[in-house]
Design a protein around this motif. Sequence first.
Motif, PDB file in Angstrom:
ATOM      1  N   ALA A  41       0.828  -1.206   0.000  1.00  0.00           N
ATOM      2  CA  ALA A  41       0.000   0.000   0.000  1.00  0.00           C
ATOM      3  C   ALA A  41       0.862   1.257   0.000  1.00  0.00           C
ATOM      4  N   SER A  42       0.345   2.273  -0.637  1.00  0.00           N
ATOM      5  CA  SER A  42       0.963   3.595  -0.581  1.00  0.00           C
ATOM      6  C   SER A  42      -0.144   4.628  -0.408  1.00  0.00           C
ATOM      7  N   GLY A  43       0.258   5.813  -0.044  1.00  0.00           N
ATOM      8  CA  GLY A  43      -0.747   6.823   0.260  1.00  0.00           C
ATOM      9  C   GLY A  43      -1.004   6.793   1.760  1.00  0.00           C
ATOM     10  N   ARG A  44      -2.210   6.531   2.155  1.00  0.00           N
ATOM     11  CA  ARG A  44      -2.508   6.461   3.581  1.00  0.00           C
ATOM     12  C   ARG A  44      -2.031   5.131   4.166  1.00  0.00           C
ATOM     13  N   THR A  45      -1.852   5.101   5.461  1.00  0.00           N
ATOM     14  CA  THR A  45      -1.392   3.888   6.118  1.00  0.00           C
ATOM     15  C   THR A  45      -2.467   2.813   6.085  1.00  0.00           C
ATOM     16  N   LEU A  46      -2.027   1.607   5.806  1.00  0.00           N
ATOM     17  CA  LEU A  46      -2.950   0.478   5.693  1.00  0.00           C
ATOM     18  C   LEU A  46      -3.490   0.047   7.053  1.00  0.00           C
ATOM     19  N   SER A  47      -2.847   0.463   8.119  1.00  0.00           N
ATOM     20  CA  SER A  47      -3.269   0.031   9.455  1.00  0.00           C
ATOM     21  C   SER A  47      -4.673   0.512   9.810  1.00  0.00           C
ATOM     22  N   SER A  48      -5.161   1.502   9.082  1.00  0.00           N
ATOM     23  CA  SER A  48      -6.493   2.025   9.355  1.00  0.00           C
ATOM     24  C   SER A  48      -7.600   1.204   8.713  1.00  0.00           C
ATOM     25  N   TYR A  49      -7.232   0.175   7.961  1.00  0.00           N
ATOM     26  CA  TYR A  49      -8.198  -0.551   7.158  1.00  0.00           C
ATOM     27  C   TYR A  49      -8.196  -2.050   7.415  1.00  0.00           C
ATOM     28  N   VAL A  50      -9.364  -2.616   7.245  1.00  0.00           N
ATOM     29  CA  VAL A  50      -9.486  -4.059   7.073  1.00  0.00           C
ATOM     30  C   VAL A  50      -9.030  -4.362   5.649  1.00  0.00           C
ATOM     31  N   VAL A  51      -8.333  -5.455   5.484  1.00  0.00           N
ATOM     32  CA  VAL A  51      -7.859  -5.824   4.144  1.00  0.00           C
ATOM     33  C   VAL A  51      -8.452  -7.165   3.740  1.00  0.00           C
ATOM     34  N   ILE A  83      -8.583  -9.891   6.715  1.00  0.00           N
ATOM     35  CA  ILE A  83      -7.760  -9.737   7.912  1.00  0.00           C
ATOM     36  C   ILE A  83      -8.076  -8.385   8.541  1.00  0.00           C
ATOM     37  N   SER A  84      -8.289  -8.434   9.851  1.00  0.00           N
ATOM     38  CA  SER A  84      -8.747  -7.241  10.565  1.00  0.00           C
ATOM     39  C   SER A  84      -7.588  -6.294  10.846  1.00  0.00           C
ATOM     40  N   TRP A  85      -7.951  -5.143  11.435  1.00  0.00           N
ATOM     41  CA  TRP A  85      -6.947  -4.216  11.917  1.00  0.00           C
ATOM     42  C   TRP A  85      -5.997  -4.942  12.871  1.00  0.00           C
ATOM     43  N   ARG A  86      -4.749  -4.689  12.714  1.00  0.00           N
ATOM     44  CA  ARG A  86      -3.691  -5.302  13.530  1.00  0.00           C
ATOM     45  C   ARG A  86      -3.605  -6.818  13.380  1.00  0.00           C
ATOM     46  N   GLY A  87      -4.373  -7.383  12.481  1.00  0.00           N
ATOM     47  CA  GLY A  87      -4.286  -8.814  12.224  1.00  0.00           C
ATOM     48  C   GLY A  87      -4.859  -9.686  13.320  1.00  0.00           C
ATOM     49  N   ARG A  88      -5.693  -9.135  14.170  1.00  0.00           N
ATOM     50  CA  ARG A  88      -6.215  -9.903  15.304  1.00  0.00           C
ATOM     51  C   ARG A  88      -7.226 -10.959  14.898  1.00  0.00           C
ATOM     52  N   SER A  89      -7.897 -10.717  13.788  1.00  0.00           N
ATOM     53  CA  SER A  89      -8.894 -11.677  13.325  1.00  0.00           C
ATOM     54  C   SER A  89      -8.711 -11.927  11.844  1.00  0.00           C
ATOM     55  N   THR A  90      -8.992 -13.153  11.447  1.00  0.00           N
ATOM     56  CA  THR A  90      -8.963 -13.502  10.034  1.00  0.00           C
ATOM     57  C   THR A  90     -10.184 -14.345   9.700  1.00  0.00           C
ATOM     58  N   LEU A  91     -10.538 -14.291   8.468  1.00  0.00           N
ATOM     59  CA  LEU A  91     -11.679 -15.051   7.965  1.00  0.00           C
ATOM     60  C   LEU A  91     -11.281 -15.586   6.605  1.00  0.00           C
ATOM     61  N   TYR A  92     -11.635 -16.839   6.362  1.00  0.00           N
ATOM     62  CA  TYR A  92     -11.247 -17.454   5.096  1.00  0.00           C
ATOM     63  C   TYR A  92     -12.458 -18.018   4.378  1.00  0.00           C
ATOM     64  N   GLY A  93     -12.421 -17.889   3.070  1.00  0.00           N
ATOM     65  CA  GLY A  93     -13.476 -18.474   2.281  1.00  0.00           C
ATOM     66  C   GLY A  93     -13.398 -19.991   2.300  1.00  0.00           C
ATOM     67  N   GLY A 133      -8.210 -23.681   5.566  1.00  0.00           N
ATOM     68  CA  GLY A 133      -7.261 -24.726   5.905  1.00  0.00           C
ATOM     69  C   GLY A 133      -6.023 -24.725   5.032  1.00  0.00           C
ATOM     70  N   ARG A 134      -6.048 -23.961   3.949  1.00  0.00           N
ATOM     71  CA  ARG A 134      -4.903 -23.902   3.037  1.00  0.00           C
ATOM     72  C   ARG A 134      -4.313 -22.505   2.937  1.00  0.00           C
ATOM     73  N   ALA A 135      -5.019 -21.518   3.462  1.00  0.00           N
ATOM     74  CA  ALA A 135      -4.592 -20.131   3.284  1.00  0.00           C
ATOM     75  C   ALA A 135      -4.282 -19.475   4.625  1.00  0.00           C
ATOM     76  N   THR A 136      -3.326 -18.565   4.577  1.00  0.00           N
ATOM     77  CA  THR A 136      -2.978 -17.774   5.758  1.00  0.00           C
ATOM     78  C   THR A 136      -2.750 -16.332   5.327  1.00  0.00           C
ATOM     79  N   ALA A 137      -3.502 -15.430   5.935  1.00  0.00           N
ATOM     80  CA  ALA A 137      -3.320 -14.004   5.673  1.00  0.00           C
ATOM     81  C   ALA A 137      -2.595 -13.379   6.856  1.00  0.00           C
ATOM     82  N   SER A 138      -1.718 -12.464   6.562  1.00  0.00           N
ATOM     83  CA  SER A 138      -0.994 -11.768   7.622  1.00  0.00           C
ATOM     84  C   SER A 138      -0.737 -10.337   7.163  1.00  0.00           C
ATOM     85  N   ARG A 139      -0.401  -9.501   8.109  1.00  0.00           N
ATOM     86  CA  ARG A 139      -0.132  -8.109   7.755  1.00  0.00           C
ATOM     87  C   ARG A 139       1.047  -7.577   8.555  1.00  0.00           C
ATOM     88  N   ASP A 140       1.755  -6.660   7.936  1.00  0.00           N
ATOM     89  CA  ASP A 140       2.865  -5.978   8.588  1.00  0.00           C
ATOM     90  C   ASP A 140       2.612  -4.489   8.389  1.00  0.00           C
TER      91      ASP A 140
END
Length: 122
Positions: free
Chosen positions: A24-34, A51-61, A66-73
């Motif tokens: 991401a560029s422009g505004r900080t991504l930390s303000s958004y759910v991705v 993936i939620s703000w700060r990566g505290r929650s994730t949801l998978y289709g 069971g095969r996917a992992t989302a993470s954020r930095d």
Amino acid sequence: QVQLVESGGGLVQTGDSLRLACAASGRTLSSYVVGWFRQAPGKEREYVAVISWRGRSTLYGDAVKGRATASRDDAKNTVTLEINSLKPEDTAVYYCAAASSWSPRANAYIYWGQGTQVTVSS
């Protein structure tokens, strides 16, 4: 405004793993759910992961559960999606998107990347 750019797509074989990145560029991504979405030819866009703000929650289709992992930095303003045990039916254009609220629905997302093609050969 947030500009999103996906990378990491390509041609892989069945059973391989793939790691997609969303920068991401422009505004900080930390303000958004991705969210990660995908769209195969002739099919509707479907959500892959959220993936939620700060990566505290994730949801998978269901298709990747069971095969996917989302993470954020948030320090690097990036979000990643790793999918293991890839199948031909995972072939699609993968998009990352940013939303102000928690939702797996595409219409909740304000900013979208251009997408990266993932092709899984059998």
